[in-house]
Scaffold this motif. Structure first.
Motif: not given
Length: 503
Positions: A349-362, A328-341
């Motif tokens: 909306t109005v941000y007072n910070w930079y909304p960003h999330i990263v994935i760390i394997k270690s 149905l959907l070809d979803i991996n973390n890279e696609i999800c995080i890119t879409a989220s960011n």
């Protein structure tokens, strides 16, 4: 162009199969777990897309300081039911609660309510369960295993030939790398598990739970697997039976409200954490394949599979469907995080910070990163909140985030091949009605889904109004520059400290 000519007998047979709304016409339905995410979306779907349905009975448990009428109102007052109230306002009267408790013998039903269900119900959707991964075995067994036994006994006592649909989970068979749409060998004797949960001291049960880790990852998957066996042992061959196993369920994609969501689990929690600035990293890998499925896909699978079974299109003793996103959907973390960011930056909306999330394997780097960029800012934030005579909460949130990721670690670091060809068939091909099938023709599916969810979270989780436009690109550029400057400064200090220690 070649056309297909059906045999007259086959064509007549297809023409005589009732449509989904026709099948549910006049039928009464019993739903457990209607106060949960899947349950509410299911009830709304039945009321809106099957307008001639009979009564929908929902099992509601009394809560302290809250009457059943209040609980019912808290369900139906949600924005989720606005379309039903607009299109079929009279159908809201078809929704009726029965007092009971899934963890009690005979579901805690009064004799009158028991007779009401036995004499009137045509379809049972058993959705209720405790989904707490670390719940004590006694609690999980009484709700997930014994509760399912009581549902099966009720179904067998029905005056009509009731269809039973049990909502399980794809991960109850997680020891198999390839999870197929079939039955699996039982994991112990569910009757003994119920007896143990009913009679054994809770402290001794905790020891047994620790020993169970060799078989199942947690009490949730263990009890859900045994609950499947309850259904197989008691109902198959006696009444029409269905088991549907959702994987990870996230927000509504399209029907009825794009972005509608509840709770802070999975992808919904990630988006809420990113928007709020409280979540900055996840411990996983970019290539990890997510099995997340929109809740409206799962609900269409529930509604359609009962229709298939009830119209004789599925003649298996038990129909089993895996509600995963494979095919149905070809979803991996890279696609999800890119879409989220990306969607966070597009949100009005109005941000007072930079909304960003990263994935760390270690894992080590994840702990270090989360301590510096999540925990430390929360500690500082709580100090300021406390100075303003407020109640500090940021560190508590971080503790919950860390605990949640620790509980889900096994499932976020292992991948399964959850086969779902039968599930795909019932939500893409089965009914010839746009209200009950899905279409996968949106090239920007992921970002649109994430953006709708972000907007919903801002409005209904954080109670903020959307602005006319997203945060200005100039302001975002400044915030992004500050974001990377802080990271550069921290990395420089760490590098200098490490260099000083070594040399």
């Amino acid at each position: 162009m070649c056309s297909i000519i059906l045999h007259p007998v086959l064509a007549k047979m297809i023409d005589t199969i009732a449509t989904i709304p026709e099948f549910y016409r006049g039928k009464s339905v019993f739903v457990t777990g209607a106060s949960g995410f899947i349950g509410k979306v299911l009830v709304e779907k039945l009321l809106r897309s099957c307008p001639d349905i009979g009564k929908i009975y929902i099992l509601l448990r009394p809560k302290k300081n809250k009457t059943l009428e209040d609980r019912m109102k808290s369900i139906t007052d949600k924005i989720l039911f606005d379309k039903v109230k607009e299109l079929h306002p009279e159908n809201m009267k078809k929704l009726q609660f029965v007092a009971g408790d899934i963890s009690e013998i005979n579901l805690g039903l009064s004799p009158d309510n028991y007779d009401l269900l036995v004499n009137n119900v045509d379809v049972i959707f058993h959705v209720a369960a405790t989904v707490k991964f670390q719940a004590p075995l006694s609690d999980s067994a009484l709700i997930n295993i014994r509760g399912t036994r009581e549902i099966c006994n009720l179904a067998l006592a029905m005056k009509k030939k009731t269809i039973l649909l049990y909502v399980s989970t794809s991960y109850c068979h997680h020891e198999n790398q390839c999870i197929k749409e079939k039955t699996y060998e039982p994991y112990g004797d569910w009757r003994k598990t119920i007896k143990i949960a009913e009679s054994m001291d809770r402290h001794i049960l905790n020891v047994i739970t620790a020993k169970m880790k060799g078989v199942k990852e947690n009490t949730y998957t263990f009890t859900k697997a045994q609950a499947e066996q309850v259904v197989l042992d008691l109902c198959v061959g006696k009444i029409p039976t269905i088991i549907l196993r959702p994987a990870i369920v996230f927000s509504v994609v399209d029907d009825p409200i794009p972005g509608y969501s509840e709770g802070f689990t999975g992808h919904i929690g990630i988006l809420a954490g990113t928007i709020s600035g409280l979540l900055k990293c996840i411990n996983s890998s970019l290539s990890f394949r997510s099995e997340a499925v929109p809740v409206d896909y799962i609900v269409k699978g529930l509604v359609n599979s009962v229709w298939m079974k009830g119209t004789g299109q599925s003649e298996e003793p038990v129909s089993i469907y895996n509600g995963s996103c494979k095919e149905l959907l070809d979803i991996n973390n890279e696609i999800c995080i890119t879409a989220s960011n990306n969607s966070c930056l597009k949100t009005c909306t109005v941000y007072n910070w930079y909304p960003h999330i990263v994935i760390i394997k270690s894992q080590m780097l994840y702990y270090l990163y989360s301590m510096i960029f999540q925990l430390l800012p929360s500690v500082i934030g709580d100090v300021f909140i406390n100075l303003k005579i407020g109640k500090p909460f940021l560190v508590k949130v971080q503790r919950n985030v860390f605990a949640s990721q620790s509980v889900l670690k096994y499932f976020s670091n292992n991948e399964w091949d959850i086969q779902n060809s039968k599930f795909v068939d019932i939500i893409t091909d089965a009914p010839n009605d746009d209200n009950f099938i899905i279409k996968l023709d949106d090239p920007e599916f992921y970002e649109n889904c994430a953006l709708n969810t972000c907007n919903f979270i801002i409005q209904h989780y954080f109670n903020l109004k959307l602005t006319e436009n997203p945060t200005s690109s100039t302001k975002l550029m400044i915030l992004k520059t500050l974001y990377y400057m802080v990271h550069f400064a921290v990395y420089s200090i760490l590098a200098y400290t490490l260099f000083s220690v070594v040399y």
